[in-house]
Design an enzyme around this catalytic site. Structure first.
Site, short mmCIF file in Angstrom:
data_model
loop_
_atom_site.label_atom_id
_atom_site.label_comp_id
_atom_site.label_asym_id
_atom_site.label_seq_id
_atom_site.Cartn_x
_atom_site.Cartn_y
_atom_site.Cartn_z
N ASP A 1 21.44 -0.74 48.72
CA ASP A 1 20.36 -1.40 48.00
C ASP A 1 19.50 -0.46 47.16
O ASP A 1 18.93 -0.88 46.15
CB ASP A 1 19.47 -2.16 48.99
CG ASP A 1 20.16 -3.39 49.54
OD1 ASP A 1 21.03 -3.94 48.85
OD2 ASP A 1 19.84 -3.81 50.67
N TYR B 1 17.39 -10.88 51.01
CA TYR B 1 16.80 -10.15 52.13
C TYR B 1 15.48 -9.51 51.76
O TYR B 1 15.31 -9.05 50.63
CB TYR B 1 17.76 -9.05 52.63
CG TYR B 1 18.23 -9.29 54.03
CD1 TYR B 1 17.43 -8.99 55.11
CD2 TYR B 1 19.50 -9.82 54.29
CE1 TYR B 1 17.85 -9.21 56.41
CE2 TYR B 1 19.94 -10.03 55.58
CZ TYR B 1 19.11 -9.73 56.65
OH TYR B 1 19.54 -9.95 57.93
#
Length: 734
Positions: free
Chosen positions: A379, A467
């Site tokens: 990420d 998320y």
């Protein structure tokens, strides 16, 4: 209505009012920590101060939108301050004038632009007012006509120097690219026809770009930047993640925006219903039938003297002896630098950590099927952990007395933009105890000593598509630093033909949990690797492993047959310092300064206290694990190298894993009595459960950096207790 009934009701009302006043009065008599300077705020059920004209703070009547912060006049005041709006604009001018970019400036895409931090010795020597700022420089990562460039820019002279470019991989995606790629599939007739065959209106479809990873020569990119896109139905809910169009995967050329291939393996899998998927307050305000969810967060109001911390020059935070530099970063999210603490015995300011940050995240999903095997995200390096940080929500993400800090980032065209309220800083009192002792009556001594624990928190939250990650750096008055990661947001789910477990064949591999009708939450891991440049009382540090093992006594030596023995091992090279945690082989892990000793001769140090110890179970030769090889150990130690900041490498996107923390340490460099960097990976295994639907309650884990023989004694021994007279007194105004 008769007289007796009226009197009875009046009596109940009077009793109810008295009870409310009693509860309210009790709420303001909580044992709060008011130890100056650590705790100077009210944490109770109301918003009064002892100088307040209100018994309770009235609702805000000014409903006009707050003024947006302007950073156009910001100037750097510290060597580590991030690039300002003016400096980013200057860097843009330099890049667009630099050959070959000057021939077609509109073709230049800026993927990253950040401060090129001055050399570490210069920063450590610098003192405000005594030294001028070092020259301001920037590092730019750009693409131009299909090629990637890493460049060093001198903002004063305008000079440009090339820096090494990684052998594989591509730069972090820009926000502009991600936005454009969401729309890319709709330009392809084959994709549109597939959507219609699945019975979904094109106007109800949302598609998200998903980094594809790298899976060997069979899927070699052929020199192209590729991305995969998967789509969802937005009909009837804001939570479209719970309505996947399962099995539909679109491969897109990122540079051209053209669809390369459309794969649909989901025929016959229904799109889950929208019912019960919306998580917004407006959609659930009347759902609490039994009243058990009516709890409200207590207000946290600065006391009359204001909060006990100070943020000066925009980025320097001071609190309870701590001082550190804090800034937002497009890739790391939040960076803490130059963390020092004042010694309570001598008043001297002592170094603890030069720089700490989240270096990379690795999130592999555990489903090897066609539409899922590639979901192994990094990420920070692929999406930008800081780029995905959304503005924090006052009163819910951060308490009322929090101070906020913005991030100033760069768009793909090189222009600056502001991410508001990206970081918050606040004091926290949660009813915890800093230290205590009470004497037993058998001693005849009436001693009851206790001190309230107040901490300082620096927080950011990143929303990486579905998320959400909450990252806290929490500083304690006893010298401990706690780094905590919370996981929340929405699961990435898989569409399923099953609406009940009685439909699932025995021993069928589902790769997850049936959460609701036609929805499977897929098993996955989260790893967050932190880079911690420790400077414990200076840069001459060593890494010590203190092993604990059973020691058997000799026959006749003692009534005891065994005891626990601690043995210290000083790591001489990087391979000596690789740590895989084992429950039945316990150890402590110290970073010490062997040249600095306490008065009784112990080397001063800090230790990492592990937690969140989930470890990767993937095959080391599995392509995603080769790229995420920095998770092979929970702890690594390397000699300081300014260029080694990103555990997965500078270019992570479609990288092959040849530029990671694991490959750097293969050199097995000396680390004894050197300037050291400690790397710690916080790990989570996540087997989804129904409580994670439709949005997950936050799950957190943390690890500590704790003083070990750093102070001569308990550094908060002299903290005074909180007394009744320290508390604000609130009374009714009418």
């Amino acid at each position: 209505m008769d007289y007796s009934t009226s009197l009875l009701r009046l009596t109940f009302l009077a009793l109810g009012a008295a009870l409310v006043l009693l509860v309210a009065r009790s709420a303001f008599r909580l044992p709060l920590a008011i130890d100056a300077p650590a705790a100077s705020f009210l944490h109770g059920a109301g918003g009064c101060t002892r100088f307040s004209p209100w018994a309770c703070r009235p609702p805000r009547t000014d409903t006009s939108p707050p003024r947006r912060p302007s950073h156009e006049t910001d100037v750097p005041r510290h060597p580590l301050d991030p690039l300002t709006v003016t400096e980013i604009s200057r860097a843009r001018e330099i890049l667009r004038a630099h050959p070959p970019f000057a021939s077609a400036p509109s073709a230049l895409v800026v993927h990253a632009l950040a401060l090129d931090e001055p050399d570490k010795p210069a920063v450590r020597r610098w003192r405000k007012g005594a030294h001028a700022l070092p020259p301001r420089r920037a590092v730019a990562v750009v693409r131009f006509r299909g090629e990637s460039y890493v460049l060093a820019l001198d903002l004063a002279t305008g000079s440009v120097a090339p820096l090494p470019t990684p052998a594989s991989g591509y730069p972090t995606m820009t926000m502009d690219e991600m936005t454009a790629l969401c729309a890319a599939p709709f330009s392809d007739p084959a994709f549109n026809a597939t959507i219609l065959r699945r019975g979904v209106r094109l106007s109800d479809v949302a598609c998200l770009p998903i980094s594809p990873g790298w899976y060997g020569p069979a899927e070699d990119d052929g020199g192209r930047r590729l991305i995969k896109s998967q789509c969802y139905s937005t009909e009837g809910t804001a939570n479209f993640y719970m309505r996947p169009i399962e099995g539909l995967t679109v491969l897109i050329d990122m540079d051209t925006g053209k669809v390369v291939h459309v794969s649909d393996r989901g025929a016959g899998i229904p799109i889950p219903a929208a019912k019960n998927t919306d998580y917004r307050h407006a959609a659930n305000d009347d759902a609490d039938k039994f009243g058990y969810q009516t709890v409200r967060a207590p207000s946290m109001e600065p006391a009359p003297g204001g909060p006990g911390f100070e943020v000066s020059d925009g980025h320097t935070v001071r609190w309870a002896g701590w001082e550190f530099h804090l800034k937002a970063d497009a890739r790391a999210g939040l960076i803490v630098s130059r963390a020092t603490v004042q010694d309570p015995a001598t008043g001297a300011r002592r170094e603890v950590m030069y720089k700490g940050m989240a270096s990379e995240l690795f999130v592999p999903y555990m489903d090897p099927t066609e539409a899922w095997y590639f979901k192994t995200y990094m990420d920070a390096g692929e999406y930008g952990f800081g780029l995905q940080a959304m503005p924090l929500v006052p009163l819910n993400d951060c308490p009322r007395h929090a101070r906020y800090m913005d991030g100033v980032f760069v768009a793909a065209d090189g222009r600056p933009y502001v991410r508001e309220k990206m970081i918050c800083v606040f004091e926290r009192y949660a009813g915890d105890i800093a230290w205590r002792h009470s004497e037993s009556p058998i001693t005849g001594m009436d001693i009851r000593e206790s001190r309230a624990k107040v901490t300082l928190v620096a927080r950011m939250a990143a929303s990486v598509a579905n998320y959400d990650y909450i990252v806290d750096w929490e500083f304690q008055t006893d010298g401990l630093i706690r780094i905590k990661v919370g996981l929340s947001g929405i699961l990435m789910v898989k569409g399923s033909p099953y609406s009940h477990m009685n439909q699932v064949r025995q021993n069928e591999e589902m790769h997850g949990t049936l959460l609701s009708e036609n929805i499977i939450g897929v098993i996955h891991d989260h790893y967050v690797t932190f880079r911690l440049d420790m400077d414990v009382d200076g840069v001459d540090n060593s890494f010590v492993r203190v092993d604990m093992a059973r020691q058997d006594t000799a026959p006749g030596e003692s009534p005891r047959r065994s005891y626990l023995k601690a043995t210290r091992h000083v790591a001489s090279t990087e391979k000596d310092a690789k740590v895989r945690l084992k429950l039945y082989e316990p150890a402590e892990f110290h970073v010490i300064n062997p040249t600095k000793k306490t008065r009784v001769g112990n080397p001063v140090g800090y230790k990492v206290v592990p937690a969140g110890t989930a470890a990767s179970l993937l095959d080391p030769e599995d392509p995603p694990q080769k790229r995420g090889a920095f998770t092979n150990n929970q702890i690594w130690v390397t000699p300081y190298n300014k260029s080694e900041e990103w555990a997965g490498g500078l270019f992570v996107y479609q990288s092959k894993g040849e530029d990671t923390l694991a490959t750097w340490t293969e050199r097995d460099r000396p680390i004894e009595n050197k300037d050291l960097v400690l790397w710690y990976t916080l790990g989570f295994h996540h087997i989804p459960c129904q409580e994670d639907f439709p949005i997950m309650p936050t799950v957190s884990s943390s690890f500590d950096l704790k003083p070990v023989n750093f102070f001569e004694s308990n550094p908060i021994l002299k903290q005074r207790p909180t007394m009744e007279k320290d508390l604000p007194v609130c009374v009714a105004t009418a």
